[in-house]
Design an enzyme around this catalytic site. Structure first.
Site, PDB file in Angstrom:
ATOM      1  CG  ASP A 109      -7.399   3.242  -0.939  1.00 44.67           C
ATOM      2  OD1 ASP A 109      -7.910   2.122  -0.878  1.00 44.67           O
ATOM      3  OD2 ASP A 109      -7.454   4.047   0.018  1.00 44.67           O
ATOM      4  CE  LYS A 146      -4.391   1.143   0.196  1.00 48.83           C
ATOM      5  NZ  LYS A 146      -5.577   0.373  -0.257  1.00 48.83           N
TER       6      LYS A 146
HETATM    7  P1  NDP Z   1     -12.971   7.730  -3.261  1.00 44.25           P
HETATM    8  O1  NDP Z   1     -11.885   8.714  -3.077  1.00 44.25           O
HETATM    9  O2  NDP Z   1     -13.496   7.470  -4.626  1.00 44.25           O
HETATM   10  O3  NDP Z   1     -14.212   8.075  -2.332  1.00 44.25           O
HETATM   11  C1  NDP Z   1     -14.060   8.188  -0.960  1.00 44.25           C
HETATM   12  C2  NDP Z   1     -15.387   8.568  -0.341  1.00 44.25           C
HETATM   13  O4  NDP Z   1     -15.301   8.428   1.062  1.00 44.25           O
HETATM   14  C3  NDP Z   1     -15.768  10.015  -0.597  1.00 44.25           C
HETATM   15  O5  NDP Z   1     -17.148  10.145  -0.618  1.00 44.25           O
HETATM   16  C4  NDP Z   1     -15.151  10.716   0.609  1.00 44.25           C
HETATM   17  O6  NDP Z   1     -15.761  11.959   0.942  1.00 44.25           O
HETATM   18  C5  NDP Z   1     -15.412   9.703   1.702  1.00 44.25           C
HETATM   19  N1  NDP Z   1     -14.381   9.843   2.717  1.00 44.25           N
HETATM   20  C6  NDP Z   1     -13.046   9.713   2.560  1.00 44.25           C
HETATM   21  N2  NDP Z   1     -12.405   9.960   3.699  1.00 44.25           N
HETATM   22  C7  NDP Z   1     -13.348  10.255   4.605  1.00 44.25           C
HETATM   23  C8  NDP Z   1     -13.311  10.587   5.966  1.00 44.25           C
HETATM   24  N3  NDP Z   1     -12.162  10.683   6.641  1.00 44.25           N
HETATM   25  N4  NDP Z   1     -14.495  10.799   6.592  1.00 44.25           N
HETATM   26  C9  NDP Z   1     -15.670  10.716   5.923  1.00 44.25           C
HETATM   27  N5  NDP Z   1     -15.770  10.405   4.614  1.00 44.25           N
HETATM   28  C10 NDP Z   1     -14.633  10.181   3.975  1.00 44.25           C
HETATM   29  O7  NDP Z   1     -12.399   6.371  -2.619  1.00 44.25           O
HETATM   30  P2  NDP Z   1     -12.896   4.859  -2.833  1.00 44.25           P
HETATM   31  O8  NDP Z   1     -14.357   4.813  -3.090  1.00 44.25           O
HETATM   32  O9  NDP Z   1     -11.970   4.236  -3.799  1.00 44.25           O
HETATM   33  O10 NDP Z   1     -12.559   4.227  -1.406  1.00 44.25           O
HETATM   34  C11 NDP Z   1     -13.513   4.139  -0.355  1.00 44.25           C
HETATM   35  C12 NDP Z   1     -13.097   3.060   0.622  1.00 44.25           C
HETATM   36  O11 NDP Z   1     -13.015   1.800  -0.061  1.00 44.25           O
HETATM   37  C13 NDP Z   1     -11.725   3.247   1.289  1.00 44.25           C
HETATM   38  O12 NDP Z   1     -11.765   2.714   2.583  1.00 44.25           O
HETATM   39  C14 NDP Z   1     -10.807   2.376   0.417  1.00 44.25           C
HETATM   40  O13 NDP Z   1      -9.653   1.978   1.119  1.00 44.25           O
HETATM   41  C15 NDP Z   1     -11.737   1.206   0.138  1.00 44.25           C
HETATM   42  N6  NDP Z   1     -11.396   0.382  -0.998  1.00 44.25           N
HETATM   43  C16 NDP Z   1     -11.279   0.909  -2.256  1.00 44.25           C
HETATM   44  C17 NDP Z   1     -10.988   0.099  -3.327  1.00 44.25           C
HETATM   45  C18 NDP Z   1     -10.936   0.615  -4.729  1.00 44.25           C
HETATM   46  O14 NDP Z   1     -10.814  -0.204  -5.640  1.00 44.25           O
HETATM   47  N7  NDP Z   1     -11.055   1.900  -4.971  1.00 44.25           N
HETATM   48  C19 NDP Z   1     -10.737  -1.349  -3.142  1.00 44.25           C
HETATM   49  C20 NDP Z   1     -10.961  -1.817  -1.801  1.00 44.25           C
HETATM   50  C21 NDP Z   1     -11.266  -0.968  -0.785  1.00 44.25           C
HETATM   51  P3  NDP Z   1     -14.987  13.330   0.658  1.00 44.25           P
HETATM   52  O15 NDP Z   1     -15.060  13.508  -0.833  1.00 44.25           O
HETATM   53  O16 NDP Z   1     -15.691  14.364   1.430  1.00 44.25           O
HETATM   54  O17 NDP Z   1     -13.563  13.111   1.121  1.00 44.25           O
HETATM   55  O1  2IT Z   2      -7.820  -1.588  -0.795  1.00 42.37           O
HETATM   56  C1  2IT Z   2      -7.737  -2.108  -1.931  1.00 42.37           C
HETATM   57  O2  2IT Z   2      -7.850  -3.325  -2.091  1.00 42.37           O
HETATM   58  C2  2IT Z   2      -7.524  -1.220  -3.084  1.00 42.37           C
HETATM   59  N1  2IT Z   2      -7.509  -0.019  -2.913  1.00 42.37           N
HETATM   60  C3  2IT Z   2      -7.340  -1.800  -4.442  1.00 42.37           C
HETATM   61  C4  2IT Z   2      -5.942  -2.298  -4.641  1.00 42.37           C
HETATM   62  C5  2IT Z   2      -5.593  -2.721  -6.042  1.00 42.37           C
HETATM   63  O3  2IT Z   2      -4.411  -3.036  -6.232  1.00 42.37           O
HETATM   64  O4  2IT Z   2      -6.453  -2.775  -6.924  1.00 42.37           O
END
Ligand code: NDP
Ligand code: 2IT
Length: 451
Positions: free
Chosen positions: A171, A131
């Protein structure tokens, strides 16, 4: 051996982890949860104990920390900090996302890298765990500023990564735009077009369904868990948090499967739309968040629904909760409220969105609780499929990738059942995913000697 002796061993192990990694609360939290599942298992399987696998797995193979200087649109010099945690390469090249968010620090990235090792093992694909990211805040920055930052970040990172070494992805704060800028700079520095990053656009080596994969996967996991009770998404009310990549595609899949998503949120508050976020409204959310880069409040203004400032969506009546924003976004009180309101399924789109106390509330109440390392593994799984397509230099169509994703999520569910069945016949998905993810990595580490 009694439960007490295990508890004592967990505490002894955690005391060493805390002494060695001071102040890294999220890392301690993630390791503690895994140690609770694994220590009883390791006591029964002494080969892991003798090889000190748990001690080794909690120590990153390598950590890279670097300066990221860049120039903003006004000509001012800005300095951020960049990180890459190369956690474990026992079963494949380091693999995991990059997070750009002002809260990023070493402890948060170590928790994420640690979780990633088990998650990637569960996918059945040959992926190690890593990460990275930066305390850079993309909010309010122009495309030009984001590009300059990404170019500077990659100018250091490129020497540490590679398609057979370490393959980053997105992420929080890192989506298609950022992956494009990072890839462009890597290619320029190395003069090589390789699968060094995933989450690329399909025109230049990306996989179809990668943007959808995490949200779809978390929904498929919830569907599998509900099937154990002969139930489905049909007619279910669903609370989703976040409004980014994971939240958007979870909403899309839940709606397709006959459920009704009534909430979305961002770090400022949440919207409650009791009629459900249908396709047209979701198209608007995607425009609002991915193009306009606005706030979720604007949804409430456009559709005349409630917006609750400064709150998280866990107070609404729902059958299913899909936390898809960030770590520790459901606390004990919120978990009690969810259970009290009839929520019986929680599938974690986000990484570690529940505090330990919230997790225990769900476990005690026999909620179908799918922890992140199982439930959100669909994203990295399709990243693995993107790497396969890059190696073959042949793209698969949407159906092919979606079917593979679906099969992987079903197999993750089966692994949880295999290792997590309780005496009363219910399934402890926490234990199941921790042990199920551990065994393959641990056996590989032992086979490869003391490295
Ligand atoms: P994005 O940046 O696309 O979206 C994040 C969302 O979460 C936004 O709506 C953001 O709001 C909100 N958010 C972020 N930080 C905070 C905080 N501290 N408090 C409240 N709201 C918050 O990210 P993803 O959708 O990609 O990721 C979301 C979650 O999923 C994370 O935990 C990530 O680790 C996990 N994840 C993502 C993967 C991926 O493929 N993208 C894979 C596996 C897990 P705001 O815009 O106001 O910051
Ligand atoms: O938390 C996660 O699994 C991710 N943000 C995706 C990682 C990846 O390599 O696609």
């Amino acid at each position: 051996m009694t439960k007490n002796i295990y508890d004592q061993k967990v505490e002894e192990f955690m005391a060493k982890i805390k002494a060695k990694n001071p102040g890294e609360q999220e890392f301690h939290q993630a390791v503690h949860e895994v140690a609770e599942s694994l220590i009883p298992f390791i006591e029964e399987n002494p080969q892991y104990k003798e090889a000190k696998v748990l001690e080794r797995i909690a120590e990153p193979e390598r950590i890279i920390i670097f300066r990221v200087p860049w120039q903003d649109d006004k000509g001012n010099i800005q300095v951020n900090r960049g990180f890459r945690i190369e956690m474990n390469s026992a079963i494949g090249p380091y693999k995991g996302g990059l997070r750009f968010h002002p809260t990023v620090n070493l402890g948060i990235l170590k928790f994420l890298a640690f979780e990633q090792v088990f998650k990637n093992s569960l996918t059945t694909l040959p992926l190690g765990g890593g990460k990275g990211g930066s305390d850079f805040d993309p909010k309010g920055k122009s495309d030009n500023e984001v590009m300059h930052f990404c170019q500077s970040f990659m100018t250091e990172l490129y020497r540490h990564i590679g398609p057979n070494t370490d393959v980053p992805a997105g992420d929080i704060g890192v989506g298609g735009r950022e992956i494009g800028y990072l890839f462009g700079q890597y290619k320029r520095l190395k003069n090589e077009f390789t699968g060094v990053l995933t989450g690329k656009a399909p025109n230049w080596g990306g996989s179809l369904i990668r943007p959808e994969a995490t949200g779809y996967g978390a929904t498929y996991m919830a569907e599998e868990m509900m099937k154990t009770k002969g139930d489905s998404f049909k007619g279910k009310t669903v609370a989703v948090s976040g409004s980014g990549n994971v939240a958007q595609f979870a909403t899309q899949k839940v709606t397709e499967l006959g459920g009704k998503v009534v909430t979305l949120s961002d770090s400022s508050g949440f919207i409650y739309d009791p009629n459900g976020i249908d396709k047209e409204k979701l198209d608007y959310v995607m425009y609002l968040k991915n193009i306009k880069r606005g706030r979720i409040k604007e949804y409430a203004e456009k559709y005349g629904v409630e917006y609750i400032e400064g709150e998280r969506p866990w107070s609404v009546n729902c059958d299913v909760a899909l936390p898809s924003a960030t770590q520790n976004e459901i606390n004990e009180e919120e978990a009690k409220t969810l259970v009290g309101n009839g929520c019986f399924v929680v599938s974690e789109g986000a990484n570690m969105p529940c505090t330990p106390e919230a997790m225990h509330i769900f476990q005690e109440n026999r909620v179908l609780y799918g922890p992140g390392k199982a439930a959100n593994a669909g994203g990295v799984a399709v990243s693995g499929l993107e790497m396969t397509q890059n190696s073959m230099r042949l793209p698969w169509n949407r159906n092919e990738v979606d079917e593979r994703l679906h099969r992987i999520m079903k197999s993750i569910h089966e692994t949880c059942v295999k290792f997590g069945k309780r005496d009363d016949g219910t399934i402890d998905y926490v234990k199941g995913s921790n042990i199920g993810g551990f065994v393959k990595v641990a056996d590989s580490m032992i086979a490869q000697g003391t490295v």
